[in-house]
Design a protein around this motif. Structure first.
Motif, short mmCIF file in Angstrom:
data_model
loop_
_atom_site.label_atom_id
_atom_site.label_comp_id
_atom_site.label_asym_id
_atom_site.label_seq_id
_atom_site.Cartn_x
_atom_site.Cartn_y
_atom_site.Cartn_z
N THR A 21 0.84 -1.19 0.00
CA THR A 21 0.00 0.00 0.00
C THR A 21 0.88 1.24 0.00
O THR A 21 1.85 1.32 0.74
CB THR A 21 -0.93 0.03 1.23
OG1 THR A 21 -1.73 -1.16 1.23
CG2 THR A 21 -1.83 1.24 1.22
N ILE A 22 0.54 2.20 -0.85
CA ILE A 22 1.24 3.48 -0.92
C ILE A 22 0.43 4.49 -0.13
O ILE A 22 -0.77 4.66 -0.38
CB ILE A 22 1.38 3.98 -2.37
CG1 ILE A 22 1.93 2.90 -3.30
CG2 ILE A 22 2.16 5.28 -2.43
CD1 ILE A 22 3.35 2.52 -3.06
N TYR A 23 1.05 5.18 0.80
CA TYR A 23 0.40 6.25 1.55
C TYR A 23 1.00 7.57 1.09
O TYR A 23 2.21 7.76 1.16
CB TYR A 23 0.59 6.08 3.05
CG TYR A 23 -0.07 4.83 3.58
CD1 TYR A 23 -1.42 4.82 3.91
CD2 TYR A 23 0.65 3.64 3.72
CE1 TYR A 23 -2.04 3.67 4.38
CE2 TYR A 23 0.05 2.50 4.20
CZ TYR A 23 -1.30 2.52 4.51
OH TYR A 23 -1.90 1.37 4.98
N SER A 24 0.14 8.46 0.61
CA SER A 24 0.58 9.73 0.07
C SER A 24 -0.11 10.87 0.81
O SER A 24 -1.35 10.89 0.88
CB SER A 24 0.23 9.78 -1.43
OG SER A 24 0.48 11.05 -1.96
N SER A 25 0.66 11.79 1.36
CA SER A 25 0.07 12.93 2.06
C SER A 25 0.14 14.16 1.16
O SER A 25 1.19 14.51 0.65
CB SER A 25 0.80 13.18 3.38
OG SER A 25 2.19 13.37 3.17
N SER A 26 -1.01 14.80 0.98
CA SER A 26 -1.09 15.97 0.10
C SER A 26 -0.78 17.24 0.86
O SER A 26 -1.34 17.50 1.93
CB SER A 26 -2.49 16.09 -0.51
OG SER A 26 -2.63 17.35 -1.14
N LEU A 53 -4.92 12.50 2.97
CA LEU A 53 -4.01 11.37 3.18
C LEU A 53 -4.62 10.23 2.37
O LEU A 53 -5.75 9.81 2.63
CB LEU A 53 -3.93 10.99 4.66
CG LEU A 53 -3.09 9.77 4.99
CD1 LEU A 53 -1.64 9.97 4.56
CD2 LEU A 53 -3.16 9.48 6.48
N THR A 54 -3.90 9.78 1.36
CA THR A 54 -4.44 8.81 0.40
C THR A 54 -3.70 7.49 0.52
O THR A 54 -2.47 7.45 0.55
CB THR A 54 -4.30 9.35 -1.04
OG1 THR A 54 -4.92 10.64 -1.10
CG2 THR A 54 -4.95 8.44 -2.04
N ALA A 55 -4.47 6.40 0.58
CA ALA A 55 -3.91 5.04 0.55
C ALA A 55 -4.26 4.44 -0.81
O ALA A 55 -5.42 4.46 -1.22
CB ALA A 55 -4.50 4.20 1.67
N ILE A 56 -3.24 3.95 -1.51
CA ILE A 56 -3.43 3.40 -2.86
C ILE A 56 -2.82 2.01 -2.90
O ILE A 56 -1.69 1.80 -2.48
CB ILE A 56 -2.71 4.29 -3.91
CG1 ILE A 56 -3.17 5.74 -3.80
CG2 ILE A 56 -2.92 3.75 -5.32
CD1 ILE A 56 -2.29 6.71 -4.55
#
Length: 116
Positions: free
Chosen positions: A54-59, A65-68
């Motif tokens: 899972t990739i966690y990206s914080s904008s 906070l997005t989990a992809i």
């Protein structure tokens, strides 16, 4: 190597990051808050990759906070493979992981802890 998939964050149409404009910023500025009036983050926190892929990206724009995770491995990120948490404040840094736990702290908000 070759890219295995791509995901494009939503467009942000404001002059500053989430929480860096509006009444809260004006209050910090007028009251000479010990915090700076602005967070002024980079455009995105450094992505975090968990052991399960899972990739966690914080904008640092809209404060998401997005989990992809490409669950089906087809190389296409589908809407069901994206999960978004919106504290409505920009992030200066990436989230952190510990066994069974994800921790994220936006610039002007509290720290959020997610447990399995």
């Amino acid at each position: 190597g070759n890219a295995i998939w791509r995901w494009i964050a939503p467009t942000w149409d404001h002059f500053a990051a989430a929480g860096d404009e509006g009444p809260e910023m004006l209050h910090r500025l007028k009251t000479k808050s010990p915090e700076n009036p602005w967070c002024l983050p980079d455009s995105q926190g450094i992505p975090l990759i968990s052991g399960d892929g899972t990739i966690y990206s914080s904008s640092s724009h809209n404060g998401d906070l997005t989990a992809i995770r490409d669950d089906n491995g087809n190389g296409i990120i589908e809407p069901t493979e994206v999960s978004i948490f919106s504290p409505h404040y920009c992030f200066l840094n990436s989230p952190s992981l510990a066994p069974g736990m994800l921790v994220a702290a936006p610039c002007w908000g509290p720290m959020y802890v997610f447990k399995e």
